[in-house]
Structures are given as C-alpha cells and as structure tokens.
Scaffold this motif. Structure first.
Motif, mmCIF file in Angstrom:
data_model
loop_
_atom_site.group_PDB
_atom_site.id
_atom_site.type_symbol
_atom_site.label_atom_id
_atom_site.label_comp_id
_atom_site.label_asym_id
_atom_site.label_seq_id
_atom_site.Cartn_x
_atom_site.Cartn_y
_atom_site.Cartn_z
ATOM 1 N N GLY A 285 11.597 -9.478 7.342
ATOM 2 C CA GLY A 285 12.319 -8.119 7.013
ATOM 3 C C GLY A 285 12.028 -7.270 8.262
ATOM 4 O O GLY A 285 11.504 -7.428 9.022
ATOM 5 N N ASP A 286 12.404 -5.895 7.754
ATOM 6 C CA ASP A 286 12.305 -4.656 8.432
ATOM 7 C C ASP A 286 12.902 -4.822 9.960
ATOM 8 O O ASP A 286 12.547 -4.263 10.933
ATOM 9 C CB ASP A 286 10.750 -4.483 9.056
ATOM 10 C CG ASP A 286 9.951 -3.733 7.666
ATOM 11 O OD1 ASP A 286 10.586 -3.345 7.103
ATOM 12 O OD2 ASP A 286 8.814 -3.858 8.148
ATOM 13 N N ASP B 110 0.930 -1.214 0.020
ATOM 14 C CA ASP B 110 -0.157 0.041 -0.160
ATOM 15 C C ASP B 110 0.842 1.250 -0.132
ATOM 16 O O ASP B 110 1.680 1.378 0.859
ATOM 17 C CB ASP B 110 -0.997 0.012 1.227
ATOM 18 C CG ASP B 110 -1.670 -1.141 1.254
ATOM 19 O OD1 ASP B 110 -2.289 -1.722 0.022
ATOM 20 O OD2 ASP B 110 -2.251 -1.457 2.354
ATOM 21 N N ASP B 111 0.796 2.183 -1.056
ATOM 22 C CA ASP B 111 1.372 3.523 -1.177
ATOM 23 C C ASP B 111 2.873 3.369 -1.003
ATOM 24 O O ASP B 111 3.386 4.230 -0.446
ATOM 25 C CB ASP B 111 0.919 4.368 0.039
ATOM 26 C CG ASP B 111 -0.680 4.669 0.004
ATOM 27 O OD1 ASP B 111 -1.081 4.742 -1.259
ATOM 28 O OD2 ASP B 111 -1.087 4.727 0.766
ATOM 29 N N PRO C 52 8.414 -2.095 3.359
ATOM 30 C CA PRO C 52 7.493 -1.006 3.467
ATOM 31 C C PRO C 52 6.259 -1.297 2.749
ATOM 32 O O PRO C 52 6.078 -1.799 1.617
ATOM 33 C CB PRO C 52 8.285 0.269 2.798
ATOM 34 C CG PRO C 52 9.065 -0.652 1.637
ATOM 35 C CD PRO C 52 9.448 -1.788 2.220
ATOM 36 N N GLY C 53 5.117 -0.849 3.366
ATOM 37 C CA GLY C 53 3.759 -0.870 2.534
ATOM 38 C C GLY C 53 3.070 -2.159 2.841
ATOM 39 O O GLY C 53 2.045 -2.442 2.569
ATOM 40 N N LEU C 54 3.690 -3.192 3.566
ATOM 41 C CA LEU C 54 3.133 -4.474 4.144
ATOM 42 C C LEU C 54 2.450 -4.476 5.223
ATOM 43 O O LEU C 54 3.200 -4.763 6.153
ATOM 44 C CB LEU C 54 4.093 -5.545 3.500
ATOM 45 C CG LEU C 54 4.779 -5.645 2.100
ATOM 46 C CD1 LEU C 54 5.705 -6.949 2.038
ATOM 47 C CD2 LEU C 54 3.696 -5.928 1.111
ATOM 48 N N VAL C 55 1.446 -3.910 5.267
ATOM 49 C CA VAL C 55 0.546 -3.894 6.516
ATOM 50 C C VAL C 55 -0.347 -4.989 6.950
ATOM 51 O O VAL C 55 -1.065 -5.455 5.989
ATOM 52 C CB VAL C 55 -0.082 -2.578 6.775
ATOM 53 C CG1 VAL C 55 1.091 -1.217 6.678
ATOM 54 C CG2 VAL C 55 -1.025 -2.301 5.632
ATOM 55 N N ASP C 56 -0.389 -5.433 8.014
ATOM 56 C CA ASP C 56 -1.188 -6.525 8.385
ATOM 57 C C ASP C 56 -2.892 -6.036 7.932
ATOM 58 O O ASP C 56 -3.344 -4.986 8.178
ATOM 59 C CB ASP C 56 -1.317 -6.696 10.014
ATOM 60 C CG ASP C 56 -2.062 -7.944 9.957
ATOM 61 O OD1 ASP C 56 -1.958 -9.033 9.448
ATOM 62 O OD2 ASP C 56 -2.408 -8.044 11.374
ATOM 63 N N GLY C 57 -3.379 -6.913 7.089
ATOM 64 C CA GLY C 57 -4.697 -6.626 6.777
ATOM 65 C C GLY C 57 -4.668 -5.888 5.355
ATOM 66 O O GLY C 57 -5.929 -5.668 4.737
ATOM 67 N N GLY C 58 -3.813 -5.348 4.894
ATOM 68 C CA GLY C 58 -3.562 -4.759 3.555
ATOM 69 C C GLY C 58 -3.558 -5.783 2.469
ATOM 70 O O GLY C 58 -3.669 -6.931 2.528
ATOM 71 N N THR C 59 -3.246 -5.244 1.251
ATOM 72 C CA THR C 59 -3.070 -6.090 0.107
ATOM 73 C C THR C 59 -1.773 -5.398 -0.462
ATOM 74 O O THR C 59 -1.020 -4.405 -0.214
ATOM 75 C CB THR C 59 -4.236 -5.827 -0.913
ATOM 76 O OG1 THR C 59 -4.277 -4.156 -1.467
ATOM 77 C CG2 THR C 59 -5.418 -5.936 -0.505
ATOM 78 N N ALA C 60 -1.088 -6.345 -1.624
ATOM 79 C CA ALA C 60 0.090 -6.025 -2.285
ATOM 80 C C ALA C 60 -0.076 -6.644 -3.631
ATOM 81 O O ALA C 60 -0.949 -7.651 -3.835
ATOM 82 C CB ALA C 60 1.244 -7.020 -1.338
#
Length: 170
Positions: free
Chosen positions: A47-48, A27-28, A56-64
């Motif tokens: 990672g991280d 996301d973004d 970056p941008g890989l948040v729990d509940g998001g999409t990729a």
C-alpha cells in the motif's frame, strides 16, 4: 483463547488465511480494513502508493493490533498484536512476498508491471504475530467512518423507472 500457545498460533494462522480482510490499527491511527496475504508465518500488505490501500500508522519497528473477522459471518474470530517490518524493495524476502501479493491483487490497472510499480511507489509491510489477545473486547467497537473521496448515491433519475420496468410491446 486457550492456554496452549501452539493452538493460539494455529487459530491466528487459519483465521487470517481464510479471511479476505483484516482490521489493522497501527501506532496512533484508526483501524482500517485491509486486504492481505498470509505467507511464511506472517501477514503481508502492500500500500501507500497510487491506486493502493493506505497503510497509516504502520511504521517499521512499530506494532499493530490485528483483528480477524469470520469470512462466513463477519464477526471477530481472533485478535493479535503484530510486530511491523517494512520489506526492502528488491530483496529476496520482498520478491517472495510480492509474488504472493500479486496473485491476490484484484483489478490492478497495470497487471503486467504491478510489481515494478510496487517497487518504485509503494511499501510492502510484514506483520508478524507476537501475542494473541486472550479475550476479545465486548461491545461493537463501532466508530465514525473515516473520511473518503467516495461519493454517496444520488437520487434516482425520473426516467429510470420507466426504462427498467418498460413492458415489451407486441
């Protein structure tokens, strides 16, 4: 791709298993090349944390958006949308994924305790395929390189050619 979702799913799995890197856009955030493991029907990433790849941008509940390249030619094979889920450190699912990731992690500075470091300082993320993109985008998708701390090559020292091409004296 095809009209058969099972064939699409098989293509996603086989292409992703065989590719050493996948391009992931969260996301973004811009797309990044990431090393991964395909395990139990999904991509797993670590990672991280210090010495590991950024996620970056890989948040729990998001999409990729995931693009898989050919290991042989480097071209795009398939693209798919994924649901992102962060695994809880120490859970049974986390332990199984980390066992697979540990086997693929090259040049870890602390190979004996890498899983402990991952539990304390890193994130393990699962990308589960949701839908296969039916058509790959046309064009190159070239983008400006992301900022990095890596340095560029410096000019060759004057003495180097003499050292490299010095003839053996008899």
């Amino acid at each position: 791709m095809t009209a058969d979702p099972l064939l699409d799913r098989a293509l996603v799995e086989e292409a992703t298993k065989k590719s050493g890197l996948i391009w992931v856009q969260g996301d973004d955030s811009p797309a990044r090349a990431l090393w991964h493991v395909w395990y139990e029907g999904a991509v797993h990433l670590v990672g991280d944390g210090p010495g590991e790849q950024p996620l970056p941008g890989l948040v729990d509940g998001g999409t990729a958006e995931v693009t898989v390249r050919s290991k042989d030619k480097g071209g795009r094979v398939v693209a798919w949308t994924a649901d992102v889920r962060e695994l809880s450190a120490g859970s049974e699912e986390w332990e199984a994924a980390v066992a697979e990731l540990k086997g693929k992690r090259l040049n870890a500075p602390d190979a004996e305790r890498v899983t402990v470091r991952w539990a304390e300082q890193c994130r393990v993320v699962r990308l589960t395929p949701r839908e296969v993109t039916t058509e790959l985008p046309s064009g190159s998708l070239a983008a400006v390189p992301l900022p990095t701390g890596a340095t560029t090559r410096q000019p060759v020292p004057d003495a180097l050619p003499r050292l490299l091409f010095k003839r053996k004296r008899r």
